[in-house]
Design a protein around this motif. Structure first.
Motif, mmCIF file in Angstrom:
data_model
loop_
_atom_site.group_PDB
_atom_site.id
_atom_site.type_symbol
_atom_site.label_atom_id
_atom_site.label_comp_id
_atom_site.label_asym_id
_atom_site.label_seq_id
_atom_site.Cartn_x
_atom_site.Cartn_y
_atom_site.Cartn_z
ATOM 1 N N GLY A 186 -16.009 49.585 70.884
ATOM 2 C CA GLY A 186 -16.422 50.742 71.507
ATOM 3 C C GLY A 186 -17.880 51.095 71.192
ATOM 4 N N ALA A 187 -18.468 50.318 70.122
ATOM 5 C CA ALA A 187 -19.663 50.821 69.809
ATOM 6 C C ALA A 187 -20.857 50.420 70.920
ATOM 7 N N SER A 188 -21.662 51.223 71.210
ATOM 8 C CA SER A 188 -22.616 50.730 72.039
ATOM 9 C C SER A 188 -23.748 49.646 71.631
ATOM 10 N N ARG A 189 -23.880 49.761 70.210
ATOM 11 C CA ARG A 189 -24.567 48.704 69.496
ATOM 12 C C ARG A 189 -24.292 48.785 68.023
ATOM 13 N N ALA A 190 -24.614 47.635 67.277
ATOM 14 C CA ALA A 190 -24.125 47.619 65.818
ATOM 15 C C ALA A 190 -24.888 46.695 65.273
ATOM 16 N N LEU A 191 -25.666 46.998 64.259
ATOM 17 C CA LEU A 191 -26.327 46.256 63.196
ATOM 18 C C LEU A 191 -25.707 46.152 61.996
ATOM 19 N N VAL A 192 -25.297 44.942 61.591
ATOM 20 C CA VAL A 192 -24.547 44.725 60.216
ATOM 21 C C VAL A 192 -25.494 44.012 59.309
ATOM 22 N N THR A 193 -25.373 44.157 57.924
ATOM 23 C CA THR A 193 -26.195 43.547 57.028
ATOM 24 C C THR A 193 -24.993 42.953 56.014
ATOM 25 N N ASP A 194 -25.723 41.918 55.334
ATOM 26 C CA ASP A 194 -24.596 41.349 54.436
ATOM 27 C C ASP A 194 -25.454 40.829 53.220
ATOM 28 N N GLY A 195 -26.256 41.607 52.609
ATOM 29 C CA GLY A 195 -27.167 41.280 51.285
ATOM 30 C C GLY A 195 -28.152 40.068 51.770
ATOM 31 N N GLY A 196 -27.932 39.229 50.849
ATOM 32 C CA GLY A 196 -29.017 38.158 51.115
ATOM 33 C C GLY A 196 -28.474 37.125 52.248
ATOM 34 N N LYS A 197 -27.327 37.328 52.958
ATOM 35 C CA LYS A 197 -27.149 36.751 53.973
ATOM 36 C C LYS A 197 -27.477 36.831 55.379
ATOM 37 N N PRO A 198 -27.229 36.304 56.488
ATOM 38 C CA PRO A 198 -27.762 36.971 57.635
ATOM 39 C C PRO A 198 -27.338 38.204 58.054
ATOM 40 N N ALA A 199 -28.180 38.973 58.835
ATOM 41 C CA ALA A 199 -28.008 40.208 59.232
ATOM 42 C C ALA A 199 -27.781 39.947 60.949
ATOM 43 N N SER A 200 -27.141 41.002 61.476
ATOM 44 C CA SER A 200 -26.941 40.869 62.922
ATOM 45 C C SER A 200 -27.104 42.118 63.736
ATOM 46 N N ASP A 201 -27.488 41.799 65.144
ATOM 47 C CA ASP A 201 -27.401 42.993 65.988
ATOM 48 C C ASP A 201 -26.772 42.654 67.230
ATOM 49 N N ALA A 202 -25.839 43.338 67.472
ATOM 50 C CA ALA A 202 -24.912 43.107 68.552
ATOM 51 C C ALA A 202 -24.907 44.259 69.695
ATOM 52 N N THR A 203 -25.189 43.780 70.997
ATOM 53 C CA THR A 203 -24.907 44.755 72.271
ATOM 54 C C THR A 203 -23.855 44.158 72.864
ATOM 55 N N SER A 204 -23.520 44.753 74.219
ATOM 56 C CA SER A 204 -22.656 44.090 75.305
ATOM 57 C C SER A 204 -23.233 42.810 75.786
ATOM 58 N N GLU A 205 -24.576 42.855 75.408
ATOM 59 C CA GLU A 205 -25.371 41.468 75.941
ATOM 60 C C GLU A 205 -25.193 40.279 75.101
ATOM 61 N N GLY A 206 -24.942 40.608 73.922
ATOM 62 C CA GLY A 206 -24.712 39.590 73.140
ATOM 63 C C GLY A 206 -25.273 39.623 71.460
ATOM 64 N N VAL A 207 -25.375 38.697 70.729
ATOM 65 C CA VAL A 207 -25.638 38.925 69.164
ATOM 66 C C VAL A 207 -26.932 38.130 68.891
ATOM 67 N N ILE A 208 -27.756 38.655 68.069
ATOM 68 C CA ILE A 208 -28.979 37.851 67.311
ATOM 69 C C ILE A 208 -28.623 38.037 65.996
ATOM 70 N N SER A 209 -29.030 37.025 65.289
ATOM 71 C CA SER A 209 -28.904 37.098 63.856
ATOM 72 C C SER A 209 -30.017 36.533 63.228
ATOM 73 N N GLU A 210 -30.372 36.862 62.043
ATOM 74 C CA GLU A 210 -31.498 36.427 61.208
ATOM 75 C C GLU A 210 -31.199 36.501 59.685
ATOM 76 N N CYS A 211 -31.653 35.600 58.720
ATOM 77 C CA CYS A 211 -31.532 35.519 57.416
ATOM 78 C C CYS A 211 -32.455 36.165 56.776
ATOM 79 N N PRO A 212 -32.207 37.123 55.854
ATOM 80 C CA PRO A 212 -33.442 37.935 55.287
ATOM 81 C C PRO A 212 -34.201 37.085 54.156
ATOM 82 N N PRO A 213 -35.339 37.483 54.030
ATOM 83 C CA PRO A 213 -36.177 36.637 53.000
ATOM 84 C C PRO A 213 -35.568 36.863 51.596
ATOM 85 N N GLU A 214 -35.756 35.544 50.893
ATOM 86 C CA GLU A 214 -35.447 35.362 49.582
ATOM 87 C C GLU A 214 -36.212 36.014 48.614
#
Length: 297
Positions: free
Chosen positions: A221-249
């Protein structure tokens, strides 16, 4: 200080008392380190980061009339935050947060936000029927909201006409308070900023990565969600899809406030007009710089 806020930060504004050690720690450890007291709380951490991006945040929270409270308000003003909308209780003490961090991350923390919880809807008065808005003329700008508010008050915010036109950005404050964001899932309101553990709690299942977690939140039901995971990739999701990126080391020297820094940097980027991918990239870079210790608290 008195001016029109660029964004409202609603939630915990308190003193952070943080003990940090370069040693690996476990239960019962007694090690040398440094102890600091700084303005903190989720709403305040977000506000402080926003000021570094040239924005002027207005604080809506509860701060006591005790010496700790007077010192805190003075410190918030020096940092560039508008404090005139704070609820200043004569009966309740100023809230505090205490944490211990070692080389292996956060060891333990206690959040004493009882005054904020007891103040309830009184902290929202300037927005409900005051200088910042009303039901007839609601606030139309961005709002950073944190889960240190009670579930009852968060449920009320979802329904209040004074919030109907706001750009809501919401963080749970901690895994233990993640389920307080459920009203925003049910209502399909706002942008949720959570870590992987918090996402799993909201989705009531164990999830292995941020992409699946963000997608699951949108499915719930979320209209949009951003999820982080420490040093692993973070993601931004909407009804249109998901994008992800790994944070700098980077070499991690602190963790308290990292999620708040990510959220604030993301909001600031989007207020400047950045697209989803650019905003995610800028937020991850800001959080990495923060945890490395290259930016002062």
């Amino acid at each position: 200080m008195s001016s029109t806020p660029d964004i409202l930060c609603i939630g915990s504004v308190l003193w952070d008392v943080i003990g940090r050690s370069a040693s690996h720690m476990r239960q019962g450890s007694d090690v040398p380190g440094r102890i600091t007291r700084l303005p903190g709380g989720v709403a305040m951490n977000i506000a402080m980061t926003l000021t570094r991006f040239g924005l002027t945040p207005g604080l809506l929270s509860a701060v006591g009339q005790d010496p700790n409270g007077h010192e805190l308000v003075d410190a918030c003003e020096r940092l560039g935050c508008i404090t005139e909308y704070l609820y200043r209780s004569e009966d309740l003490p100023t809230d505090m947060y205490m944490a211990v961090e070692g080389a292996n991350g956060l060891i333990a923390a206690i959040a004493d936000a009882h005054s904020l919880e007891q103040s309830g809807a009184r902290i929202l008065a300037p927005l409900i029927d005051g200088p910042l808005g009303s039901a007839e003329n609601p606030w139309t700008g961005p709002v950073a909201l944190d889960g240190n508010l009670t579930l009852g008050l968060l449920e009320e915010i979802v329904r209040l006409p004074a919030f109907a036109a706001a750009d809501l950005r919401i963080a749970p404050a901690s895994p233990g308070k993640a389920e307080r964001l459920t009203p925003f899932l049910r209502a399909g309101r706002g942008v949720l900023y959570v870590n992987l553990e918090e996402a799993g709690l909201l989705c009531m299942q164990s999830i292995d990565n941020s992409s699946d977690a963000a997608s699951a939140l949108v499915a719930r039901g979320a209209s949009r969600a951003l999820v982080t995971d420490g040093g692993k990739p973070a993601s931004d999701a909407t009804s249109e899809g998901v994008i992800s990126e790994c944070p700098p080391e980077v070499l991690v020297t602190r963790v308290t406030g990292a999620g708040d820094t990510f959220m604030a940097a993301h909001i600031a980027a989007e207020l400047r007009g950045a697209d989803r991918a650019s905003a995610l990239h800028e937020a991850l870079a800001a959080a990495a710089t923060y945890v490395s210790g290259d930016v002062t608290s």
